[in-house]
Design a protein around this motif. Sequence first.
Motif, PDB file in Angstrom:
ATOM      1  N   LEU A 155      -1.086  -5.360  -4.332  1.00  0.00           N
ATOM      2  CA  LEU A 155       0.188  -5.186  -5.438  1.00  0.00           C
ATOM      3  C   LEU A 155      -0.285  -4.859  -7.161  1.00  0.00           C
ATOM      4  CD1 LEU A 155       0.817  -9.366  -3.917  1.00  0.00           C
ATOM      5  CD2 LEU A 155       1.520  -6.299  -3.030  1.00  0.00           C
ATOM      6  N   ALA A 202       7.849  -7.360  -9.153  1.00  0.00           N
ATOM      7  CA  ALA A 202       7.829  -8.666  -8.452  1.00  0.00           C
ATOM      8  C   ALA A 202       9.031  -9.527  -9.860  1.00  0.00           C
ATOM      9  CB  ALA A 202       6.670  -8.899  -8.174  1.00  0.00           C
ATOM     10  N   MET A 251       0.392  -1.833  -1.610  1.00  0.00           N
ATOM     11  CA  MET A 251       1.808  -2.169  -1.959  1.00  0.00           C
ATOM     12  C   MET A 251       1.993  -1.308  -3.537  1.00  0.00           C
ATOM     13  SD  MET A 251       3.619  -5.291   0.550  1.00  0.00           S
ATOM     14  CE  MET A 251       5.290  -5.310   0.196  1.00  0.00           C
ATOM     15  N   LEU A 278       9.458  -5.551  -5.570  1.00  0.00           N
ATOM     16  CA  LEU A 278       9.437  -7.196  -4.683  1.00  0.00           C
ATOM     17  C   LEU A 278      10.266  -7.897  -5.315  1.00  0.00           C
ATOM     18  CD1 LEU A 278       5.109  -6.862  -3.878  1.00  0.00           C
ATOM     19  CD2 LEU A 278       7.540  -5.910  -2.040  1.00  0.00           C
ATOM     20  N   ILE A 297       0.759  -5.807 -12.272  1.00  0.00           N
ATOM     21  CA  ILE A 297       2.360  -6.618 -11.865  1.00  0.00           C
ATOM     22  C   ILE A 297       3.339  -7.524 -12.255  1.00  0.00           C
ATOM     23  CG2 ILE A 297       0.908  -9.014 -10.904  1.00  0.00           C
ATOM     24  CD1 ILE A 297       2.325  -8.830  -8.005  1.00  0.00           C
ATOM     25  N   LEU A 314      -3.738  -7.354  -8.227  1.00  0.00           N
ATOM     26  CA  LEU A 314      -2.319  -7.891  -9.262  1.00  0.00           C
ATOM     27  C   LEU A 314      -2.631  -7.406 -10.841  1.00  0.00           C
ATOM     28  CD1 LEU A 314      -2.297 -11.760  -8.228  1.00  0.00           C
ATOM     29  CD2 LEU A 314      -1.714 -10.098  -7.091  1.00  0.00           C
ATOM     30  N   ALA A 339       3.499  -3.961  -8.883  1.00  0.00           N
ATOM     31  CA  ALA A 339       4.292  -4.765  -8.083  1.00  0.00           C
ATOM     32  C   ALA A 339       5.381  -5.109  -9.365  1.00  0.00           C
ATOM     33  CB  ALA A 339       3.919  -5.312  -6.588  1.00  0.00           C
TER      34      ALA A 339
END
Length: 235
Positions: free
Chosen positions: A130, A135, A110, A115, A153, A150, A133
């Motif tokens: 991720l 988030a 992803m 998110l 992120i 990560l 990402a």
Amino acid sequence: MSGAQPESEIRDVDWYGEDLSGREHTAVRFAAVDLTEATGEGVVFTDCVFVDCRFTAATFTDAAFLNCSFTGCSFSQARFTACKVVGSRFSRCTFDLLDVDGGDWSFVLMPGADLSRVTVAGTRMREADLTGARAAGATLRGLDLSAAELSGIDLRGADLRVQRPERPRPAGRRAGRGPDRRHPGGRARHHPGVGRRPRSPGLAGSAGYWAPISADRRRQERPACPSRPPRSTPT
């Protein structure tokens, strides 16, 4: 994905509100399929490709999306409970108000996904990608992110507590005990003989009152001991 090529295609199909429970699809390409408010318990998709499909407000329980690919799909307000989405890839998908409860999302890809408004709780996401990402503000509680990628992120303002959100206790149960065995009106159920002292012939009162018995009556009701024969004395 495993690299398997789709063997069949389902295009422009309206599965709005469809119950997909128990179905199995392998190596199928789904194009522009409307799965809005669809439900599926135990449905299995293996090596499938989803392009421009709508999963808006769909609900899946104990379902599996194994090594699938999602491109340009909408998961707005969708709910996944105890589902397996192992090894699946998401590209240009929207996840507004997505709710994931438990399940296994290990090895998902992803990167760069938005998110920020998702809720994911108690989910295994080992070795998930991720990268980059977004988030910020997401609820990501009790996740297993072992060896997950990560880097880059954005987790600003995200809820990353280990504990899962407290769920309301179902009605009819008490903390630390089994089911509350009560009548619908709330009165405790009576079990004959439980919690009461049994009656005894030595107690007076046919209605169960505990009236004491006099000492004279006890002596009258007590059986007399048999008399022993006199001992013979040696001569």
